[in-house]
Design a protein around this motif. Structure first.
Motif: not given
Length: 225
Positions: A68-90
């Protein structure tokens, strides 16, 4: 901690439910709209997006928040890079993620790309040319202490504090604050008093606001100290 896989069943409406925590992975009403309301709107996104913007998350789950964040990033048309870090135990398996995300047709292309690249072992994933996903698999209390980066926005999306209190401990929420950039933010679906107090003590200015669907309230905040 030895990493373990998710233990998932599916309810009558096709929503994945964690057997370990007896809690659904996303809203029984509309998981996509819940993510947009709680995590994007709660963090003032996408209007805050800029080159190098960094989102961090407790609980990757199905990957719905990420996509959902990636789609919003694409639709907003940002020039540059997005970093997304996620912590998941399972972590879920690729087929489980594919089945869960099939409930959201408008994310079909992104879901297919995620499934093709997915490894429950974790690590960095180049998601197209402008998005990098870093999945840190293991106990968040350990992973946060060795993580050296800071996020501009946090999605606090672990299972219910009543069912998974360890992920909402004072120690972990203090680590969240320590790994938040100046004036960085958080958003979470819960308005539990002990969570709000812990986040306040960690240095956030915390606000209780309108929740999604049947949830009357949620919490948002900005790091002030």
């Amino acid at each position: 901690m030895q990493n373990q896989s998710a233990d998932v069943t599916w309810n009558a409406n096709g929503v994945p439910v964690s057997n370990r925590f007896d809690d659904p992975y996303f809203s029984l009403e509309n998981g996509l709209e819940e993510t947009r309301h709680v995590f994007l709107q709660g963090n003032g996104l996408p209007k805050r997006f800029c080159d190098g913007f960094h989102v961090a998350e407790l609980g990757f789950g199905t990957g719905l928040n990420f996509l959902t964040t990636v789609r919003a990033w694409q639709q907003f048309g940002v020039a540059g890079r997005l970093k997304f870090t996620s912590f998941e135990a399972y972590p879920m398996s690729a087929p489980e993620i594919e089945k869960a995300l099939s409930a959201f047709p408008e994310l079909h292309d992104l879901a297919a790309a995620l499934v093709a690249l997915w490894s429950p072992e974790g690590g960095p994933i180049a998601f197209g040319e402008d998005v990098v996903l870093n999945l840190l698999v293991g106990d968040a209390s350990t992973e946060l202490q060795t993580w050296s980066d800071k996020a501009n926005a946090w999605y606090l999306d672990g299972f219910s504090p009543a069912k998974n209190p360890e992920l909402w401990s004072d120690a972990i929420l203090k680590q969240v604050a320590l790994h938040t950039a100046s004036r960085g933010s958080f958003a979470t679906y819960t308005a539990a008093g002990f969570v709000r107090r812990a986040l306040t003590d960690a240095g956030f200015e915390v606000t209780r606001t309108k929740g999604y669907g049947r949830k009357r309230h949620m919490s948002v905040g900005v790091l002030t100290s």
